[in-house]
Design an enzyme around this catalytic site. Structure first.
Site: not given
Ligand code: MOS
Length: 697
Positions: A235-236, A464, A505, A587, A589-590, A660, A663
């Site tokens: 999705g990005f 992910t 998330g 972290i 899950n490495p 997170g 990003e």
């Molecule tokens: Mo990311 S651009 O915050 O889905």
């Protein structure tokens, strides 16, 4: 806040639980659902960039065998206002950008729908368009806030006076082009109406958010809308808010009274699903002889559409990075006749840190300091503009660890000094940062009589590994083996949760999962540890926990290192090595973390060297509408790439102690490459991407 989780499953490199389903093709993505009597819908895009629809001649399209409907403003069902003009399909005759959906064909087959869409004749009253962003564009205005709700401008001290009296100062303008998100799976929906309710199989970053938007548009109760999205192929950010495709499918299915499929073509991915705004960024830095910053000024011009305001928070990261007594950030936006920009991986931080971290490199060169040292010298005690203490900040540790691992000491400070035949070599560094957000979520955990557990939450796995890491988190909270826990996600029928976006998330969903699993454990204890024959279930909602959080500046940090070689004759740049070192809390899950981190870094290399959406001023459209013309880094563009992280313990985040990681790894990457190119060649490219011609010029 709930007590921390003692990690057992958390921290282990589990493979994705649905890996086998995915590689064998058993995992079904949205478009693969094939209900009975399904029809296909293809949109018709405007061929003018600004104007009004005078009329639509659908005759040629409707004559084709298998064509069921041609929908446009005159005959489309009315939609309620959901606060996003991009979703108000066929609700008016105004054309706001070239390619905007102005009509659609529903047909028995995909090919039939596409062919008929070509035959629809739309007549326009065309008006002159205005599509090119410039820093002196007369339409630039000051939005009330920048995304999602940051102040547009900030100012402290007297930056102008400090710049004027600084021993060293820098005034440079950086430009980033528009970038288009291109997940492998395009935006796709299969929509069906039944008993007055709407069910969509949809590709998105958050089923609950699509449910809410569709229920508003079609004036339904949220419970009448079901959004099913177990697997999403990337999705990005482009699937972070519902796009016109999902509305089109629902609307067409209502008109056709049959289930309808819609998928954006790769070409349409460059039109109406969002993109990153181009930016023009003026950076001014003033420092004393020791390289201590006296002033930082970061002023941004960017674009939005006339359909909806999208004001990217480009200079926001500058407010958290470096100490300086005098500072200013400002954002100005021009509403042009272009598609509305939208979320793209690290919106704001990504383009903003390209400019700031390039400027820091220029300043290091000007004052004769090592760029790693310059950053360490300007490390703040608290978040610079707010004065709020950091929950944890390990930028310096990342810089030091990275410099050590990368062999930074071998970099010659003199630009253009390391030449090996035709090849010029250089190294660059840049910092990265991304906020550690938390959004409210609900979850439900259930113990089954056989000793297994099911945990449900409307979380989203966009590739992910979210399903996997949530299972690890649940297992530890339940104190159960991870094999006994099944996660069910990606369905709006499950407890409501926020999007896979803003790198929040795992933190947000994980907090709700922990809380539900603990509640279940307590309930089990009340039953003397025995699971009743009917099973036992407990739910949780973290809304109050999120509100009750203490005041801390919560951000992840990182350091990006790049080594490049530049061909002196052709100007070709190759990134031969790249290392990112990150401090992002625990972290979970490495294996999946490493994949996320090197994925973001690869996207950053792509931004530095390849990606560029080119606006054609005559037609008012981005001309490179496919992956042949819009270049994305491929495996061959990435030679050695590695991501590391440092141990970071932060009790002020969430029960997992995690920040997170989706990003942060695209943040700073492009600056690291650009800085390495400067070190290799002595040429400072201030507008991305770094193309051959800019180095040969
Ligand atoms: Mo990311 S651009 O915050 O889905």
């Amino acid at each position: 806040m709930t007590a921390p989780v003692l990690p057992r499953a958390v921290g282990s490199p589990l493979a994705r639980v649905e890996a086998r389903e995915k590689v064998t093709g058993e995992a079904r993505y949205a478009y693969e659902h094939a209900p009975d009597r399904v029809a296909y819908c293809a949109p018709v895009g405007a061929t003018v960039a600004r104007g009004a629809i005078r009329g639509v001649d659908a005759g040629g399209a409707l004559e084709r065998a298998g064509v069921l409907h041609v929908i446009w403003a005159e005959n489309a069902p009315r939609l309620a206002d959901a606060g996003d003009g991009e979703l108000a399909l066929f609700q008016g005759r105004t054309v706001a950008y070239r390619g905007q959906i102005v009509a659609a064909v529903v047909a028995e087959t995909l090919e039939g729908a596409r062919e008929a869409a070509r035959l629809v004749r739309v007549h326009y009253d065309e008006q002159p368009h205005d599509v090119l962003l410039r820093e002196d564009h007369p339409k630039l205005y000051k939005p009330d806030v920048v995304n999602p709700s940051f102040p547009t401008d900030t100012e402290q001290g007297d930056p102008d006076a400090a710049l004027a009296s600084a021993e060293t100062s820098l005034d440079a303008t950086y430009r980033t082009p528009a970038f288009h998100n291109n997940p492998m799976e395009p935006h796709a929906t299969v929509a069906a109406w039944e008993g007055g309710g709407l069910t969509v199989h949809d590709s998105n970053q958050g089923a609950s958010s699509v449910q809410r938007t569709l229920s508003r548009l079609f004036e339904l109760e949220p419970a009448q809308v079901r959004v099913i999205s177990p697997h999403v192929g990337g999705g990005f950010g482009s699937k972070g808010t519902p796009r016109p495709t999902v509305v089109l499918a629902a609307l067409a299915a209502r008109v056709a009274e049959r289930p309808v499929k819609v998928a954006a073509t790769r070409q349409e991915m460059f039109v109406f699903v969002g993109y990153r705004t181009p930016t023009v960024q003026r950076l001014r830095l003033g420092a004393d002889d020791a390289g201590r910053l006296q002033a930082i000024v970061h002023e941004v011009a960017e674009q939005t559409s006339t359909v909806r305001e999208f004001a990217e928070q480009t200079a926001v990261a500058t407010r958290v990075m470096y100490a300086a007594p005098n500072r200013r950030t400002a954002h100005r936006v021009a509403a042009l006749d272009v598609p509305t920009p939208s979320w793209m991986r690290a919106p704001g931080e990504c383009p903003g840190m390209y400019a700031l971290e390039s400027a820091m490199d220029e300043l290091a060169h000007a004052v004769g300091l090592d760029p790693v040292e310059l950053r360490i010298r300007n490390e703040p005690d608290a978040e610079p503009e707010s004065g709020t203490p950091f929950s944890s900040r390990n930028l310096v540790a990342c810089l030091r660890e990275g410099a050590e691992r990368f062999g930074w000491a071998d970099r010659g400070p003199l630009p253009g000094a390391r030449r090996d035949g035709r090849l010029k070599r250089g190294m660059g560094v840049a910092a990265s940062t991304y906020p550690a957000y938390l959004s409210p979520a609900r979850a439900a955990a259930r113990a089954e009589a056989g000793g297994s557990y099911v945990v449900r939450i409307a979380a989203s796995d966009i590739g992910t590994g979210a399903r996997t890491v949530l299972g690890q988190i649940a297992a530890d909270a339940l104190e159960a083996p991870v094999e006994q826990v099944r996660m069910e996600i990606g369905d709006s029928a499950f407890p409501r949760a926020g999007v896979a976006g803003g790198s929040m998330g795992t933190a947000s969903w994980g907090s709700a999962v922990v809380k539900a699993c603990r509640a279940l454990r307590d309930a089990l204890a009340e039953h003397g540890g025995e699971v009743p024959a009917a099973g036992l279930e407990a739910g949780a909602d973290t809304a109050d926990d999120v509100k009750a959080r203490e005041e801390y500046a919560r951000h992840a940090f990182g350091a990006q290192f790049a080594a490049v070689r530049v061909d002196a004759d052709s100007g070709e740049v190759r990134v031969e090595r790249m290392l990112g070192v990150f401090a992002a809390g625990r972290i979970i899950n490495p294996r999946t973390a490493r994949s996320q981190l090197i994925g973001g870094m690869t996207m950053g290399i792509s931004m530095a060297l390849h990606e560029e959406s080119v606006m054609d001023e005559r037609f008012g459209d981005y001309v490179n509408h496919d992956l042949a013309q819009y270049h994305v880094a491929s495996c061959a563009d990435v030679e050695q790439i590695d991501a590391h992280w440092i141990e970071e313990h932060d009790d002020h985040l969430n029960p997992m102690g995690s920040k997170g990681i989706g990003e942060i790894s695209i943040v700073g990457t492009a600056a690291a490459v650009a800085n390495a190119v400067f070190n290799a060649t002595g040429t400072r490219v201030r507008d991305l991407p770094i193309r051959l011609d800019k180095l040969l010029g």
